[in-house]
Write a protein that holds these residues in place. Structure first.
Motif, mmCIF file in Angstrom:
data_model
loop_
_atom_site.group_PDB
_atom_site.id
_atom_site.type_symbol
_atom_site.label_atom_id
_atom_site.label_comp_id
_atom_site.label_asym_id
_atom_site.label_seq_id
_atom_site.Cartn_x
_atom_site.Cartn_y
_atom_site.Cartn_z
ATOM 1 N N ALA A 125 0.835 -1.204 0.000
ATOM 2 C CA ALA A 125 0.000 0.000 0.000
ATOM 3 C C ALA A 125 0.867 1.250 0.000
ATOM 4 C CB ALA A 125 -0.933 -0.007 1.216
ATOM 5 N N GLU A 126 1.990 1.201 0.713
ATOM 6 C CA GLU A 126 2.896 2.347 0.755
ATOM 7 C C GLU A 126 3.484 2.624 -0.627
ATOM 8 O OE1 GLU A 126 2.905 -0.182 2.842
ATOM 9 O OE2 GLU A 126 2.342 0.763 4.760
ATOM 10 N N ASP A 127 3.854 1.559 -1.336
ATOM 11 C CA ASP A 127 4.373 1.733 -2.693
ATOM 12 C C ASP A 127 3.316 2.352 -3.602
ATOM 13 O OD1 ASP A 127 6.792 0.630 -1.984
ATOM 14 O OD2 ASP A 127 6.343 -1.358 -2.780
ATOM 15 N N GLN A 128 2.091 1.869 -3.498
ATOM 16 C CA GLN A 128 1.017 2.401 -4.338
ATOM 17 C C GLN A 128 0.757 3.869 -4.033
ATOM 18 O OE1 GLN A 128 -2.526 -0.038 -4.485
ATOM 19 N NE2 GLN A 128 -1.365 -1.945 -4.585
ATOM 20 N N ASP A 129 0.791 4.225 -2.756
ATOM 21 C CA ASP A 129 0.584 5.635 -2.384
ATOM 22 C C ASP A 129 1.693 6.525 -2.941
ATOM 23 O OD1 ASP A 129 -1.730 5.000 -1.073
ATOM 24 O OD2 ASP A 129 -0.878 5.102 0.949
ATOM 25 N N ALA A 130 2.927 6.005 -2.959
ATOM 26 C CA ALA A 130 4.042 6.786 -3.492
ATOM 27 C C ALA A 130 3.921 6.940 -5.004
ATOM 28 C CB ALA A 130 5.372 6.134 -3.130
ATOM 29 N N TYR A 131 3.554 5.864 -5.702
ATOM 30 C CA TYR A 131 3.492 5.913 -7.160
ATOM 31 C C TYR A 131 2.240 6.617 -7.693
ATOM 32 C CZ TYR A 131 7.605 3.016 -8.071
ATOM 33 O OH TYR A 131 8.894 2.559 -8.177
ATOM 34 N N THR A 132 1.275 6.886 -6.833
ATOM 35 C CA THR A 132 0.113 7.687 -7.247
ATOM 36 C C THR A 132 0.193 9.112 -6.708
ATOM 37 O OG1 THR A 132 -1.170 6.884 -5.346
ATOM 38 C CG2 THR A 132 -1.412 5.680 -7.419
ATOM 39 N N GLY A 133 1.191 9.389 -5.881
ATOM 40 C CA GLY A 133 1.339 10.715 -5.305
ATOM 41 C C GLY A 133 0.456 10.966 -4.106
ATOM 42 N N VAL A 134 -0.328 9.979 -3.712
ATOM 43 C CA VAL A 134 -1.243 10.150 -2.575
ATOM 44 C C VAL A 134 -0.459 10.432 -1.293
ATOM 45 C CG1 VAL A 134 -2.953 8.975 -1.117
ATOM 46 C CG2 VAL A 134 -3.057 8.756 -3.609
ATOM 47 N N ALA A 135 0.738 9.880 -1.202
ATOM 48 C CA ALA A 135 1.552 10.044 -0.001
ATOM 49 C C ALA A 135 2.150 11.442 0.123
ATOM 50 C CB ALA A 135 2.673 8.998 0.009
ATOM 51 N N GLY A 136 2.063 12.234 -0.945
ATOM 52 C CA GLY A 136 2.685 13.556 -0.921
ATOM 53 C C GLY A 136 4.158 13.528 -1.283
ATOM 54 N N TYR A 137 4.620 12.392 -1.761
ATOM 55 C CA TYR A 137 5.991 12.238 -2.262
ATOM 56 C C TYR A 137 5.987 11.077 -3.234
ATOM 57 C CZ TYR A 137 6.148 8.365 1.101
ATOM 58 O OH TYR A 137 5.868 7.221 1.795
ATOM 59 N N GLY A 138 7.109 10.878 -3.899
ATOM 60 C CA GLY A 138 7.194 9.805 -4.888
ATOM 61 C C GLY A 138 6.968 10.366 -6.278
ATOM 62 N N LEU A 139 5.957 9.860 -6.969
ATOM 63 C CA LEU A 139 5.625 10.378 -8.286
ATOM 64 C C LEU A 139 5.137 11.817 -8.136
ATOM 65 C CD1 LEU A 139 5.449 9.671 -11.285
ATOM 66 C CD2 LEU A 139 3.080 8.966 -10.917
ATOM 67 N N GLY A 140 5.913 12.744 -8.702
ATOM 68 C CA GLY A 140 5.646 14.168 -8.505
ATOM 69 C C GLY A 140 6.763 14.885 -7.786
ATOM 70 N N ASP A 141 7.760 14.121 -7.281
ATOM 71 C CA ASP A 141 8.937 14.762 -6.690
ATOM 72 C C ASP A 141 9.665 15.601 -7.738
ATOM 73 O OD1 ASP A 141 8.441 13.638 -4.249
ATOM 74 O OD2 ASP A 141 10.033 12.131 -4.358
ATOM 75 N N ALA A 142 10.506 16.515 -7.273
ATOM 76 C CA ALA A 142 11.162 17.469 -8.164
ATOM 77 C C ALA A 142 12.100 16.797 -9.164
ATOM 78 C CB ALA A 142 11.929 18.505 -7.348
ATOM 79 N N GLY A 143 12.617 15.632 -8.831
ATOM 80 C CA GLY A 143 13.531 14.947 -9.732
ATOM 81 C C GLY A 143 13.401 13.447 -9.622
ATOM 82 N N TYR A 144 13.990 12.744 -10.590
ATOM 83 C CA TYR A 144 14.023 11.284 -10.556
ATOM 84 C C TYR A 144 15.383 10.837 -11.080
ATOM 85 C CZ TYR A 144 12.300 6.529 -10.448
ATOM 86 O OH TYR A 144 12.109 5.198 -10.129
ATOM 87 N N THR A 145 15.954 9.841 -10.418
ATOM 88 C CA THR A 145 17.278 9.337 -10.776
ATOM 89 C C THR A 145 17.195 7.889 -11.227
ATOM 90 O OG1 THR A 145 18.403 10.815 -9.219
ATOM 91 C CG2 THR A 145 19.596 8.846 -9.921
ATOM 92 N N LEU A 146 17.823 7.606 -12.361
ATOM 93 C CA LEU A 146 18.042 6.227 -12.798
ATOM 94 C C LEU A 146 19.495 5.876 -12.498
ATOM 95 C CD1 LEU A 146 16.250 6.123 -16.274
ATOM 96 C CD2 LEU A 146 15.432 5.143 -14.117
ATOM 97 N N TRP A 147 19.698 4.736 -11.823
ATOM 98 C CA TRP A 147 21.026 4.320 -11.416
ATOM 99 C C TRP A 147 21.573 3.254 -12.364
ATOM 100 C CZ3 TRP A 147 23.421 6.863 -7.468
ATOM 101 C CH2 TRP A 147 22.600 7.669 -6.664
ATOM 102 N N ARG A 148 22.861 3.329 -12.587
ATOM 103 C CA ARG A 148 23.520 2.368 -13.470
ATOM 104 C C ARG A 148 23.249 0.933 -13.022
ATOM 105 N NH1 ARG A 148 28.622 3.739 -16.306
ATOM 106 N NH2 ARG A 148 29.231 1.922 -17.527
#
Length: 261
Positions: A125-148
């Protein structure tokens, strides 16, 4: 084209007008004159140049020459996008599509050539909240990093070297809202995809959508479009549901470089 529910629409036409099953087309009115089965010719020089400057975009494959499905995405409050699928990715999570935005005058204003990088399943549920922005963080954060290290099992050594060089990360910046905001709620809407001209097959899904962007070595923008998709029905069957998060790479294309017949 006003697709509230393609499947209901097709049934209503059949019931009210006596149209035989499969006789009515529901892929009219798509930008660029596209229809399911249309042949697509893409001038690939912008994609070759993007790859040469470290992009994660994939080149079109030999079979990516025909439109297999079309969809309309309605994002709140009043934005419409269309996707012309060259590969639906249902079996191998390797979607390839043209994402098209048209202005109020009906003219094509923006095209992204998009290839799927990865698909993940939010398991808690925590992952889903982050990926929908419901948590107030996650998808919608100012940046996103892809790691090697994240992509080491997905990309070959030459591609990893072209993308990362000597670095261990590539950073994207949110392409929406105020640049100073730490979080902006993702766009929300629905996608209705039809897989055949009669509208008997396809899917409908709720979407949470956020574009991120970085500049390649030559200044070309490369978009990382992250979309949480909550499948509501498949082929009109509301019992076939699911949730996943798609990471898609997009490169802007000029309309004159794409011919649809």
């Amino acid at each position: 084209m006003a697709w509230k529910d393609v499947f209901s629409y097709v049934r209503a036409v059949a019931a009210n007008k006596g149209v035989a099953k499969g006789a009515a087309r529901v892929d009219d009115g798509v930008p660029m004159g596209a229809r399911i089965g249309s042949v697509v010719q893409i001038q690939v020089s912008p994609l070759i140049r993007a790859q040469g400057n470290g992009s994660l975009v994939r080149m079109p494959e030999a079979g990516d020459t025909r439109i297999l499905a079309v969809s309309q995405i309605r994002l709140e409050p009043a934005t419409e996008l269309y996707r012309l699928y060259l590969d639906k990715g249902d079996d191998d999570a390797r979607e390839t599509f043209l994402q098209v935005f048209s202005g109020d005058d009906g003219k094509v204003a923006d095209i992204l050539y998009c290839t799927q990088l990865a698909r993940v399943i939010p398991e808690t549920a925590e992952d889903q909240d982050a990926y929908t922005g419901v948590a107030g963080y996650g998808l919608g954060d100012a940046g996103y990093t892809l790691w090697r290290d994240q992509l080491a099992d997905m990309l070959d050594a030459p591609t990893l070297a072209a993308v990362f060089g000597d670095a261990d990360r590539v950073d994207y910046t949110r392409d929406a809202g105020s640049a100073g905001a730490q979080f902006v709620a993702p766009f929300k809407g629905r996608e209705t995809r039809i897989d055949d001209a009669a509208g008997e097959h396809g899917l409908r899904q709720e979407m949470y959508f956020m574009p991120y962007v970085r500049r390649l070595a030559d200044g070309t923008p490369e978009y990382l479009v992250i979309t949480t998709e909550i499948v509501e029905s498949v082929d009109g069957d509301a019992g076939r549901r699911g949730i996943h998060v798609d990471f898609v790479i997009g490169i802007p294309m000029e309309p004159e470089r794409i011919v649809i017949q």
